[in-house]
Motif scaffolding. Structure first.
Motif, mmCIF file in Angstrom:
data_model
loop_
_atom_site.group_PDB
_atom_site.id
_atom_site.type_symbol
_atom_site.label_atom_id
_atom_site.label_comp_id
_atom_site.label_asym_id
_atom_site.label_seq_id
_atom_site.Cartn_x
_atom_site.Cartn_y
_atom_site.Cartn_z
ATOM 1 N N ASN A 1 0.837 -1.205 0.000
ATOM 2 C CA ASN A 1 0.000 0.000 0.000
ATOM 3 C C ASN A 1 0.869 1.252 0.000
ATOM 4 O OD1 ASN A 1 -2.455 -1.295 -0.079
ATOM 5 N ND2 ASN A 1 -2.676 -1.375 2.129
ATOM 6 N N LEU A 2 2.030 1.175 0.644
ATOM 7 C CA LEU A 2 2.947 2.313 0.681
ATOM 8 C C LEU A 2 3.847 2.364 -0.556
ATOM 9 C CD1 LEU A 2 4.077 2.140 4.412
ATOM 10 C CD2 LEU A 2 2.430 3.710 3.382
ATOM 11 N N HIS A 3 4.273 1.192 -1.034
ATOM 12 C CA HIS A 3 5.216 1.102 -2.146
ATOM 13 C C HIS A 3 4.580 0.291 -3.276
ATOM 14 C CE1 HIS A 3 8.169 2.521 0.758
ATOM 15 N NE2 HIS A 3 7.746 1.576 1.575
ATOM 16 N N GLY A 4 3.733 0.935 -4.034
ATOM 17 C CA GLY A 4 2.943 0.247 -5.044
ATOM 18 C C GLY A 4 3.733 -0.327 -6.206
ATOM 19 N N ARG A 5 4.908 0.203 -6.479
ATOM 20 C CA ARG A 5 5.673 -0.261 -7.635
ATOM 21 C C ARG A 5 6.780 -1.247 -7.245
ATOM 22 N NH1 ARG A 5 7.460 4.822 -10.897
ATOM 23 N NH2 ARG A 5 8.221 3.174 -12.262
ATOM 24 N N ASP A 6 6.702 -1.819 -6.081
ATOM 25 C CA ASP A 6 7.696 -2.793 -5.616
ATOM 26 C C ASP A 6 7.297 -4.166 -6.160
ATOM 27 O OD1 ASP A 6 9.561 -4.309 -4.360
ATOM 28 O OD2 ASP A 6 9.041 -3.694 -2.331
ATOM 29 N N TYR A 7 7.757 -4.472 -7.355
ATOM 30 C CA TYR A 7 7.313 -5.679 -8.040
ATOM 31 C C TYR A 7 7.915 -6.948 -7.457
ATOM 32 C CZ TYR A 7 5.523 -2.235 -11.228
ATOM 33 O OH TYR A 7 4.852 -1.165 -11.755
ATOM 34 N N SER A 8 9.056 -6.850 -6.823
ATOM 35 C CA SER A 8 9.639 -8.025 -6.166
ATOM 36 C C SER A 8 8.774 -8.463 -4.990
ATOM 37 C CB SER A 8 11.050 -7.723 -5.672
ATOM 38 O OG SER A 8 11.881 -7.391 -6.745
ATOM 39 N N SER A 9 8.304 -7.492 -4.229
ATOM 40 C CA SER A 9 7.425 -7.813 -3.113
ATOM 41 C C SER A 9 6.079 -8.333 -3.616
ATOM 42 C CB SER A 9 7.212 -6.600 -2.224
ATOM 43 O OG SER A 9 8.408 -6.246 -1.592
ATOM 44 N N GLN A 10 5.611 -7.809 -4.740
ATOM 45 C CA GLN A 10 4.360 -8.299 -5.322
ATOM 46 C C GLN A 10 4.489 -9.777 -5.682
ATOM 47 O OE1 GLN A 10 3.221 -6.103 -8.775
ATOM 48 N NE2 GLN A 10 1.850 -4.744 -7.637
ATOM 49 N N ARG A 11 5.606 -10.125 -6.281
ATOM 50 C CA ARG A 11 5.828 -11.525 -6.674
ATOM 51 C C ARG A 11 5.887 -12.417 -5.445
ATOM 52 N NH1 ARG A 11 10.169 -15.128 -7.915
ATOM 53 N NH2 ARG A 11 9.547 -16.534 -9.578
ATOM 54 N N GLY A 12 6.571 -11.951 -4.414
ATOM 55 C CA GLY A 12 6.638 -12.712 -3.175
ATOM 56 C C GLY A 12 5.272 -12.891 -2.549
ATOM 57 N N LEU A 13 4.455 -11.845 -2.611
ATOM 58 C CA LEU A 13 3.094 -11.926 -2.068
ATOM 59 C C LEU A 13 2.281 -12.978 -2.807
ATOM 60 C CD1 LEU A 13 0.832 -10.819 -0.232
ATOM 61 C CD2 LEU A 13 0.357 -9.143 -2.017
ATOM 62 N N TRP A 14 2.376 -12.999 -4.128
ATOM 63 C CA TRP A 14 1.625 -13.983 -4.905
ATOM 64 C C TRP A 14 2.082 -15.403 -4.597
ATOM 65 C CZ3 TRP A 14 -2.887 -13.016 -6.479
ATOM 66 C CH2 TRP A 14 -3.238 -11.743 -6.916
ATOM 67 N N LYS A 15 3.366 -15.601 -4.363
ATOM 68 C CA LYS A 15 3.872 -16.928 -4.018
ATOM 69 C C LYS A 15 3.339 -17.372 -2.659
ATOM 70 C CE LYS A 15 8.130 -18.081 -5.050
ATOM 71 N NZ LYS A 15 8.269 -19.026 -6.137
ATOM 72 N N ILE A 16 3.301 -16.446 -1.698
ATOM 73 C CA ILE A 16 2.804 -16.775 -0.366
ATOM 74 C C ILE A 16 1.310 -17.065 -0.409
ATOM 75 C CG2 ILE A 16 2.445 -15.860 1.958
ATOM 76 C CD1 ILE A 16 5.043 -14.271 1.566
ATOM 77 N N VAL A 17 0.569 -16.275 -1.186
ATOM 78 C CA VAL A 17 -0.879 -16.501 -1.315
ATOM 79 C C VAL A 17 -1.141 -17.867 -1.942
ATOM 80 C CG1 VAL A 17 -2.954 -15.730 -2.530
ATOM 81 C CG2 VAL A 17 -1.517 -14.072 -1.347
ATOM 82 N N GLY A 18 -0.353 -18.245 -2.937
ATOM 83 C CA GLY A 18 -0.518 -19.555 -3.571
ATOM 84 C C GLY A 18 -0.228 -20.696 -2.616
ATOM 85 N N LYS A 19 0.795 -20.534 -1.801
ATOM 86 C CA LYS A 19 1.140 -21.578 -0.839
ATOM 87 C C LYS A 19 0.037 -21.729 0.201
ATOM 88 C CE LYS A 19 5.048 -23.301 1.628
ATOM 89 N NZ LYS A 19 6.483 -23.155 1.772
ATOM 90 N N ARG A 20 -0.493 -20.587 0.686
ATOM 91 C CA ARG A 20 -1.584 -20.648 1.662
ATOM 92 C C ARG A 20 -2.817 -21.295 1.045
ATOM 93 N NH1 ARG A 20 -4.449 -15.374 4.166
ATOM 94 N NH2 ARG A 20 -5.329 -15.351 2.090
ATOM 95 N N LYS A 21 -3.086 -20.992 -0.223
ATOM 96 C CA LYS A 21 -4.246 -21.582 -0.896
ATOM 97 C C LYS A 21 -4.108 -23.094 -1.003
ATOM 98 C CE LYS A 21 -6.933 -21.359 -5.120
ATOM 99 N NZ LYS A 21 -7.050 -20.781 -6.462
ATOM 100 N N ARG A 22 -2.893 -23.571 -1.344
ATOM 101 C CA ARG A 22 -2.675 -25.020 -1.423
ATOM 102 C C ARG A 22 -2.864 -25.687 -0.070
ATOM 103 N NH1 ARG A 22 1.472 -23.180 -4.738
ATOM 104 N NH2 ARG A 22 3.032 -23.509 -3.111
ATOM 105 N N LEU A 23 -2.393 -25.056 0.994
ATOM 106 C CA LEU A 23 -2.576 -25.610 2.332
ATOM 107 C C LEU A 23 -4.054 -25.636 2.724
ATOM 108 C CD1 LEU A 23 0.416 -24.021 4.250
ATOM 109 C CD2 LEU A 23 0.057 -26.450 3.827
ATOM 110 N N LEU A 24 -4.789 -24.583 2.361
ATOM 111 C CA LEU A 24 -6.219 -24.552 2.674
ATOM 112 C C LEU A 24 -6.983 -25.618 1.889
ATOM 113 C CD1 LEU A 24 -6.882 -20.719 2.912
ATOM 114 C CD2 LEU A 24 -6.944 -22.391 4.768
ATOM 115 N N ILE A 25 -6.606 -25.858 0.653
ATOM 116 C CA ILE A 25 -7.242 -26.920 -0.136
ATOM 117 C C ILE A 25 -6.986 -28.275 0.511
ATOM 118 C CG2 ILE A 25 -7.126 -28.159 -2.336
ATOM 119 C CD1 ILE A 25 -6.681 -25.418 -3.675
#
Length: 86
Positions: free
Chosen positions: A39-63
């Motif tokens: 929210n503070l650093h909107g153009r931080d694409y490395s952090s965006q990629r890391g966020l998507w990886k973490i969200v995917g891992k959490r989704k697999r665990l929830l499944i």
């Protein structure tokens, strides 16, 4: 910066760190931190990629938890106040 972080992975006992619930709890806290950061650093694409990886891992665990034990899944979703699977 981070408001009202309800998930504290440090409060989980060491013998429970391998449980699916504790892993999802830890990933949820990381997701909240990264979301605040983005929210503070909107153009931080490395952090965006890391966020998507973490969200995917959490989704697999929830499944996995949904398939194994729906009661534990429902309890975890309610406790963390996150949206369930579609």
């Amino acid at each position: 910066m981070i408001k009202n972080l309800s998930v504290r992975p440090s409060l989980i006992p060491k013998e429970q760190k391998g449980y699916v619930e504790s892993q999802v709890c830890y990933l949820t806290s990381r997701i909240k931190k990264l979301t605040e950061h983005l929210n503070l650093h909107g153009r931080d694409y490395s952090s965006q990629r890391g966020l998507w990886k973490i969200v995917g891992k959490r989704k697999r665990l929830l499944i996995y938890l949904f398939k194994k034990d729906r009661l534990r899944y429902k309890r975890l979703i309610d406790q963390l106040d996150i949206r369930g699977l579609r």
